[in-house]
Design a protein around this motif. Structure first.
Motif, PDB file in Angstrom:
ATOM      1  N   MET A 146      -6.093 -34.653  58.366  1.00  0.00           N
ATOM      2  CA  MET A 146      -4.643 -34.478  58.393  1.00  0.00           C
ATOM      3  C   MET A 146      -4.250 -33.023  58.645  1.00  0.00           C
ATOM      4  O   MET A 146      -3.073 -32.690  58.689  1.00  0.00           O
ATOM      5  N   LEU A 147      -5.256 -32.155  58.834  1.00  0.00           N
ATOM      6  CA  LEU A 147      -4.998 -30.725  59.074  1.00  0.00           C
ATOM      7  C   LEU A 147      -5.934 -30.196  60.168  1.00  0.00           C
ATOM      8  O   LEU A 147      -6.636 -29.202  59.985  1.00  0.00           O
ATOM      9  N   ILE A 148      -5.936 -30.838  61.302  1.00  0.00           N
ATOM     10  CA  ILE A 148      -6.824 -30.467  62.389  1.00  0.00           C
ATOM     11  C   ILE A 148      -6.266 -29.241  63.115  1.00  0.00           C
ATOM     12  O   ILE A 148      -5.124 -29.253  63.572  1.00  0.00           O
ATOM     13  N   PRO A 149      -7.070 -28.177  63.221  1.00  0.00           N
ATOM     14  CA  PRO A 149      -6.607 -26.985  63.945  1.00  0.00           C
ATOM     15  C   PRO A 149      -6.749 -27.187  65.454  1.00  0.00           C
ATOM     16  O   PRO A 149      -7.463 -28.084  65.908  1.00  0.00           O
ATOM     17  N   ARG A 150      -6.065 -26.339  66.208  1.00  0.00           N
ATOM     18  CA  ARG A 150      -6.157 -26.363  67.671  1.00  0.00           C
ATOM     19  C   ARG A 150      -6.165 -24.934  68.176  1.00  0.00           C
ATOM     20  O   ARG A 150      -5.786 -24.021  67.455  1.00  0.00           O
ATOM     21  N   ILE A 151      -6.560 -24.769  69.413  1.00  0.00           N
ATOM     22  CA  ILE A 151      -6.456 -23.474  70.065  1.00  0.00           C
ATOM     23  C   ILE A 151      -5.131 -23.465  70.816  1.00  0.00           C
ATOM     24  O   ILE A 151      -4.915 -24.295  71.700  1.00  0.00           O
ATOM     25  N   ARG A 152      -4.249 -22.544  70.471  1.00  0.00           N
ATOM     26  CA  ARG A 152      -2.939 -22.476  71.112  1.00  0.00           C
ATOM     27  C   ARG A 152      -3.044 -21.740  72.441  1.00  0.00           C
ATOM     28  O   ARG A 152      -3.522 -20.608  72.501  1.00  0.00           O
ATOM     29  N   VAL A 153      -2.596 -22.403  73.487  1.00  0.00           N
ATOM     30  CA  VAL A 153      -2.515 -21.808  74.817  1.00  0.00           C
ATOM     31  C   VAL A 153      -1.048 -21.839  75.211  1.00  0.00           C
ATOM     32  O   VAL A 153      -0.467 -22.906  75.390  1.00  0.00           O
ATOM     33  N   SER A 154      -0.444 -20.678  75.305  1.00  0.00           N
ATOM     34  CA  SER A 154       0.979 -20.568  75.611  1.00  0.00           C
ATOM     35  C   SER A 154       1.201 -20.469  77.106  1.00  0.00           C
ATOM     36  O   SER A 154       0.310 -20.049  77.857  1.00  0.00           O
ATOM     37  N   ARG A 155       2.405 -20.813  77.527  1.00  0.00           N
ATOM     38  CA  ARG A 155       2.773 -20.657  78.940  1.00  0.00           C
ATOM     39  C   ARG A 155       2.558 -19.210  79.359  1.00  0.00           C
ATOM     40  O   ARG A 155       2.904 -18.288  78.641  1.00  0.00           O
ATOM     41  N   GLY A 156       1.964 -19.033  80.513  1.00  0.00           N
ATOM     42  CA  GLY A 156       1.757 -17.702  81.047  1.00  0.00           C
ATOM     43  C   GLY A 156       0.545 -16.977  80.486  1.00  0.00           C
ATOM     44  O   GLY A 156       0.280 -15.834  80.863  1.00  0.00           O
ATOM     45  N   MET A 157      -0.208 -17.617  79.590  1.00  0.00           N
ATOM     46  CA  MET A 157      -1.384 -16.970  79.032  1.00  0.00           C
ATOM     47  C   MET A 157      -2.426 -16.782  80.138  1.00  0.00           C
ATOM     48  O   MET A 157      -2.677 -17.700  80.915  1.00  0.00           O
ATOM     49  N   THR A 158      -3.014 -15.612  80.199  1.00  0.00           N
ATOM     50  CA  THR A 158      -4.031 -15.342  81.215  1.00  0.00           C
ATOM     51  C   THR A 158      -5.381 -15.890  80.776  1.00  0.00           C
ATOM     52  O   THR A 158      -5.600 -16.168  79.587  1.00  0.00           O
ATOM     53  N   GLY A 159      -6.278 -16.030  81.737  1.00  0.00           N
ATOM     54  CA  GLY A 159      -7.635 -16.465  81.423  1.00  0.00           C
ATOM     55  C   GLY A 159      -8.321 -15.503  80.471  1.00  0.00           C
ATOM     56  O   GLY A 159      -9.064 -15.909  79.574  1.00  0.00           O
ATOM     57  N   LYS A 160      -8.064 -14.213  80.640  1.00  0.00           N
ATOM     58  CA  LYS A 160      -8.650 -13.192  79.771  1.00  0.00           C
ATOM     59  C   LYS A 160      -8.155 -13.359  78.334  1.00  0.00           C
ATOM     60  O   LYS A 160      -8.935 -13.269  77.376  1.00  0.00           O
ATOM     61  N   SER A 161      -6.854 -13.622  78.175  1.00  0.00           N
ATOM     62  CA  SER A 161      -6.292 -13.827  76.845  1.00  0.00           C
ATOM     63  C   SER A 161      -6.864 -15.079  76.191  1.00  0.00           C
ATOM     64  O   SER A 161      -7.164 -15.087  74.996  1.00  0.00           O
ATOM     65  N   LEU A 162      -7.015 -16.139  76.985  1.00  0.00           N
ATOM     66  CA  LEU A 162      -7.590 -17.376  76.459  1.00  0.00           C
ATOM     67  C   LEU A 162      -9.030 -17.137  76.037  1.00  0.00           C
ATOM     68  O   LEU A 162      -9.443 -17.579  74.962  1.00  0.00           O
ATOM     69  N   ALA A 163      -9.805 -16.449  76.849  1.00  0.00           N
ATOM     70  CA  ALA A 163     -11.200 -16.160  76.509  1.00  0.00           C
ATOM     71  C   ALA A 163     -11.285 -15.374  75.198  1.00  0.00           C
ATOM     72  O   ALA A 163     -12.139 -15.649  74.358  1.00  0.00           O
ATOM     73  N   ALA A 164     -10.390 -14.423  75.021  1.00  0.00           N
ATOM     74  CA  ALA A 164     -10.377 -13.635  73.777  1.00  0.00           C
ATOM     75  C   ALA A 164     -10.054 -14.532  72.589  1.00  0.00           C
ATOM     76  O   ALA A 164     -10.643 -14.389  71.522  1.00  0.00           O
ATOM     77  N   ARG A 165      -9.121 -15.436  72.762  1.00  0.00           N
ATOM     78  CA  ARG A 165      -8.748 -16.336  71.681  1.00  0.00           C
ATOM     79  C   ARG A 165      -9.910 -17.265  71.315  1.00  0.00           C
ATOM     80  O   ARG A 165     -10.108 -17.612  70.166  1.00  0.00           O
ATOM     81  N   LEU A 166     -10.655 -17.684  72.320  1.00  0.00           N
ATOM     82  CA  LEU A 166     -11.785 -18.572  72.072  1.00  0.00           C
ATOM     83  C   LEU A 166     -12.967 -17.840  71.438  1.00  0.00           C
ATOM     84  O   LEU A 166     -13.856 -18.472  70.886  1.00  0.00           O
ATOM     85  N   GLY A 167     -12.947 -16.494  71.524  1.00  0.00           N
ATOM     86  CA  GLY A 167     -13.991 -15.693  70.899  1.00  0.00           C
ATOM     87  C   GLY A 167     -15.189 -15.579  71.792  1.00  0.00           C
ATOM     88  O   GLY A 167     -16.290 -15.432  71.488  1.00  0.00           O
TER      89      GLY A 167
END
Length: 154
Positions: free
Chosen positions: A133-154
């Motif tokens: 009932m508390l499943i986390p997700r990786i937030r990807v916002s509009r306009g997020m760059t691939g570099k920003s996503l990679a950083a978020r994913l670690g």
């Protein structure tokens, strides 16, 4: 892949990509927004659900902060969204994404009477042994760059 709110671009931009790659996604739909400008129409929801590529789940009916609502109002939000989605898709939704991530222990106890899974706005790719009932997700916002996503994913 999960998408929140049910914006029109889920149909115009995302759905063709899903079809091209035979990929699947879940849209957490704000049911009061259906057929409103900028949001999915009933017909688009039916088409996407019928494709087998898109599942629709609850993002409540009005997308209000659940932590500021009474138990009766929370139940009404859950019931309305489930009913509307079932009528449009032909199946009963089993998941909810809490609007704005506003959730508490009391809300998850109510939610599990209506749903099997609850999704949060907590950023994490770690889901092993998490509370369903508390499943986390990786937030990807509009306009997020691939570099920003990679950083978020670690």
């Amino acid at each position: 892949l999960t998408f929140d709110d049910g914006y029109t671009d889920n149909y115009t931009d995302m759905f063709p990509i899903l079809k091209k790659y035979n990929a699947k996604a879940t849209i957490f739909m704000v049911t009061s927004a259906i057929d409103c400008p900028g949001y999915l129409t009933s017909e688009q929801i039916k088409e996407m659900a019928d494709s087998g590529l898109v599942r629709f789940a609850s993002h409540t009916h009005n997308h209000r902060s659940l932590t500021s609502m009474s138990e009766a109002d929370i139940r009404a939000e859950f019931e309305q969204s489930k009913q509307i989605l079932a009528e449009l898709t032909g199946y009963e939704t089993n998941a909810i994404c809490y609007p704005g991530g506003s959730v508490s222990d009391a809300i998850t106890l109510i939610a599990e009477e209506y749903f099997y899974f609850g999704y949060t706005t907590v950023n994490s790719s770690y889901t092993f042994d998490c509370d369903p009932m508390l499943i986390p997700r990786i937030r990807v916002s509009r306009g997020m760059t691939g570099k920003s996503l990679a950083a978020r994913l670690g």
